[in-house]
Write a protein that holds these residues in place. Sequence first.
Motif, mmCIF file in Angstrom:
data_model
loop_
_atom_site.group_PDB
_atom_site.id
_atom_site.type_symbol
_atom_site.label_atom_id
_atom_site.label_comp_id
_atom_site.label_asym_id
_atom_site.label_seq_id
_atom_site.Cartn_x
_atom_site.Cartn_y
_atom_site.Cartn_z
ATOM 1 N N HIS A 100 0.943 -1.264 -0.147
ATOM 2 C CA HIS A 100 -0.052 -0.014 0.043
ATOM 3 C C HIS A 100 1.015 1.572 0.060
ATOM 4 O O HIS A 100 1.873 1.254 0.982
ATOM 5 C CB HIS A 100 -0.817 -0.060 1.373
ATOM 6 N N TYR A 101 0.516 2.343 -1.007
ATOM 7 C CA TYR A 101 1.609 3.214 -1.211
ATOM 8 C C TYR A 101 0.891 4.651 -0.925
ATOM 9 O O TYR A 101 1.275 5.508 -0.774
ATOM 10 C CB TYR A 101 2.199 3.548 -2.707
ATOM 11 N N ASN A 102 -0.652 4.694 -0.857
ATOM 12 C CA ASN A 102 -1.308 5.775 -0.556
ATOM 13 C C ASN A 102 -1.223 6.530 0.942
ATOM 14 O O ASN A 102 -0.667 5.444 1.771
ATOM 15 C CB ASN A 102 -2.719 5.632 -0.752
ATOM 16 N N ASN A 103 -1.489 7.606 1.032
ATOM 17 C CA ASN A 103 -1.424 8.333 2.445
ATOM 18 C C ASN A 103 -2.724 8.053 3.393
ATOM 19 O O ASN A 103 -2.544 8.635 4.421
ATOM 20 C CB ASN A 103 -1.138 9.806 2.322
ATOM 21 N N THR A 104 -3.787 7.287 2.842
ATOM 22 C CA THR A 104 -4.575 6.797 3.736
ATOM 23 C C THR A 104 -5.249 5.297 3.515
ATOM 24 O O THR A 104 -4.627 4.930 2.305
ATOM 25 C CB THR A 104 -5.926 7.786 3.592
ATOM 26 N N TYR A 105 -5.802 4.703 4.358
ATOM 27 C CA TYR A 105 -6.196 3.264 4.212
ATOM 28 C C TYR A 105 -7.646 3.457 4.579
ATOM 29 O O TYR A 105 -7.749 3.602 5.995
ATOM 30 C CB TYR A 105 -5.273 2.363 4.988
ATOM 31 N N VAL A 109 2.868 8.092 5.810
ATOM 32 C CA VAL A 109 3.431 7.847 4.600
ATOM 33 C C VAL A 109 4.853 7.868 4.276
ATOM 34 O O VAL A 109 5.337 7.024 3.335
ATOM 35 C CB VAL A 109 2.532 8.605 3.562
ATOM 36 N N PRO A 166 6.377 1.755 1.798
ATOM 37 C CA PRO A 166 5.125 1.246 1.575
ATOM 38 C C PRO A 166 4.695 0.442 2.902
ATOM 39 O O PRO A 166 5.480 -0.129 3.640
ATOM 40 C CB PRO A 166 5.152 0.292 0.376
#
Length: 219
Positions: free
Chosen positions: A13-18, A25, A29
């Motif tokens: 997962h590379y995004n700044n939210t989950y 972040v 990852p």
Amino acid sequence: MKRHKTNTNLSLHYNNTYQGLPVMVGKGPFVVNHLFQLQHLMLSALTRHHRIYAIRFDLRLPEDKSARPIDALTNNVIQRFYASYKNKIQIDRKRAKSANSRAHDSNILYAWTKEIASQEQQHYHGIVFLNHDAYNSLGTFELGRRNNYNRLVESWASALKIPAEKATGLVHIPKNATYRIDIDDRESQKRFFRRASYICKAATKQYGNGQHGFGCSRC
């Protein structure tokens, strides 16, 4: 979605939210599987107690290899740690109930990750969730007190099979280590999840040696 290079069962997962929750972040990852487990654990704790107290801590092995138990480099030690900690909380709740029948009970949910700088320098990052109505402080960082700091130290000492006074320097309480999380307060959940996402990062994990790098309560 990318797969982890050394463990293709794991996604990155590379995004700044989950799921709408922020992550650290800059430490990514992250392993999606671990983020899912962490969120599920937090929500499960909130269904048991609508206000929870979360503690984040680090556990290290003694530098002196002769002071380590024979299975120090396996996950037996972290399993013994949580078994000891859960037992201490249960004993404390029984003591509280005997003094006051209206004293609050507490479930104990937890998560951990193992990081390895080298085969001889592994350490653990841990989290516990407790009922905020029963616990809302770590207490004084002094041995002999009946508080959560001492329960952490004594449990790690028990896991390593060493005296508690030799475990004090092996239990580290980082900055921003404790959180109150409310079921109806999304911001409190976000603050905690961002901080706790650190244990879900892909870096410094080791796979293929028969030892899990992440674990948590069944819930």
